[in-house]
Design a protein around this motif. Structure first.
Motif, short mmCIF file in Angstrom:
data_model
loop_
_atom_site.label_atom_id
_atom_site.label_comp_id
_atom_site.label_asym_id
_atom_site.label_seq_id
_atom_site.Cartn_x
_atom_site.Cartn_y
_atom_site.Cartn_z
N ASP A 12 11.77 1.76 -4.16
CA ASP A 12 13.02 0.99 -4.07
C ASP A 12 14.07 1.53 -5.02
N TYR A 35 9.65 7.49 5.85
CA TYR A 35 8.80 6.47 6.47
C TYR A 35 7.41 7.06 6.69
N ARG A 39 1.37 4.17 4.62
CA ARG A 39 1.82 3.26 3.55
C ARG A 39 2.28 1.93 4.14
N ASP A 40 2.90 1.99 5.31
CA ASP A 40 3.37 0.75 5.94
C ASP A 40 2.18 -0.15 6.28
N THR A 43 0.84 -1.58 2.96
CA THR A 43 1.74 -2.54 2.30
C THR A 43 2.20 -3.66 3.23
N ARG A 44 1.58 -3.74 4.40
CA ARG A 44 1.89 -4.79 5.38
C ARG A 44 3.38 -4.85 5.74
N GLY A 45 3.94 -3.68 6.04
CA GLY A 45 5.31 -3.61 6.54
C GLY A 45 6.38 -3.36 5.50
N GLU A 46 6.00 -3.18 4.25
CA GLU A 46 6.98 -2.97 3.19
C GLU A 46 7.80 -1.70 3.39
N VAL A 47 7.17 -0.65 3.90
CA VAL A 47 7.87 0.63 4.07
C VAL A 47 8.94 0.53 5.16
N ARG A 49 10.42 -2.29 6.01
CA ARG A 49 11.47 -3.14 5.43
C ARG A 49 12.37 -2.34 4.48
N ARG A 50 11.78 -1.42 3.72
CA ARG A 50 12.58 -0.57 2.83
C ARG A 50 13.52 0.31 3.66
N ASP A 53 16.37 -1.80 4.89
CA ASP A 53 17.29 -2.06 3.78
C ASP A 53 18.13 -0.82 3.49
#
Length: 183
Positions: A12, A35, A39-40, A43-47, A49-50, A53
Motif C-alpha cells: 500500500d 496483480y 497473493r490475492d 489475502t482473500r482479495g486484498e490484492v 482491492r489494492r 484503489d
C-alpha cells in the motif's frame, strides 16, 4: 509470490509512493500496479482491492506476471510442467476470472509478461505463452468485452526457436483479439 522474500516496504505504501511520483512528474510517470492471483488468494482479495484503489489514485493499468506460476486463464485445463507447488487450480481460476471481469468492466488495461523467461523454473517460463491468452479470449467470446491487453516482450526474442510471437499474432487475428496488443 514465489520469490518469498520480504517486501522492503508495504504494497500500500508503494501505491501511495507511485501516486506521489506521478503527481510530482506532472503526470509524466503513469504507473501500473502489480496483480498476483496467488497473493490475492492468500489475502482473500486484498490484492485486487489494492489494484482497484490504485486505479482511483491515477494508475493507468495492471501488471500481470504469469511466470510467477499461473496461466492468465486456463489453469484447470492447460498442462503445467513445473514441479513447484501452485495454488488449487479451481481457486486460482476463479480468482483470475474475478480479476479479468473487473478489468473488462472498468476498462483497466493489463500489461503482461509474455516472454518465455524469468519464471521460477523452466516450467514457469511456459506460462506466459499463447495458450493462456487464448483462454482469456475464449472466456470473453467474440462479442464479449475483452479487456485491453499489452503482451509485454511480445513472446520473446528467439525468432525461429520460439513460436510465441506467431501464436500471439494468431490470437490478435481472432475477433475477440482486437484488444490484444504487442509490446
Amino acid at each position: 509470490h514465489w520469490l518469498a522474500c520480504p517486501a522492503r516496504s508495504a504494497p500500500d505504501d508503494q501505491v501511495r509512493l507511485h501516486q506521489l511520483l506521478s503527481r510530482l512528474s506532472g503526470g509524466y510517470l503513469r504507473p501500473l500496479v502489480g496483480y498476483n492471483p496467488w497473493r490475492d488468494i492468500d489475502t482473500r482479495g486484498e490484492v485486487l482491492r489494492r489494484a482497484q484503489d490504485a486505479m482511483k489514485r491515477g494508475f493507468v493499468g495492471v501488471k500481470l506476471y504469469p511466470p510467477n506460476g499461473f496461466y492468465p486463464l486456463g489453469n484447470l485445463k492447460l498442462p503445467t510442467c513445473s514441479p513447484a507447488p501452485r495454488p488449487d487450480p479451481k481457486e486460482l481460476e476463479k480468482t483470475l476470472e474475478v480479476f479479468w471481469e473487473y478489468c473488462a468492466t472498468y476498462d483497466v488495461p493489463v500489461m503482461a509478461h509474455t516472454g518465455q523467461s524469468m519464471g521460477r523454473d523452466a516450467g514457469g517460463d511456459q506460462l506466459g505463452g499463447p495458450a493462456g491468452w487464448s483462454a482469456v479470449l475464449d472466456y470473453f467470446g467474440p462479442h464479449g468485452g475483452t479487456p485491453r491487453i499489452a503482451a509485454g516482450h511480445f513472446g520473446g526474442d528467439d525468432v525461429g526457436v520460439n513460436e510465441w510471437p506467431a501464436g500471439l499474432v494468431e490470437q490478435m487475428r481472432r475477433p475477440q483479439g482486437r484488444w490484444l496488443y504487442g509490446d
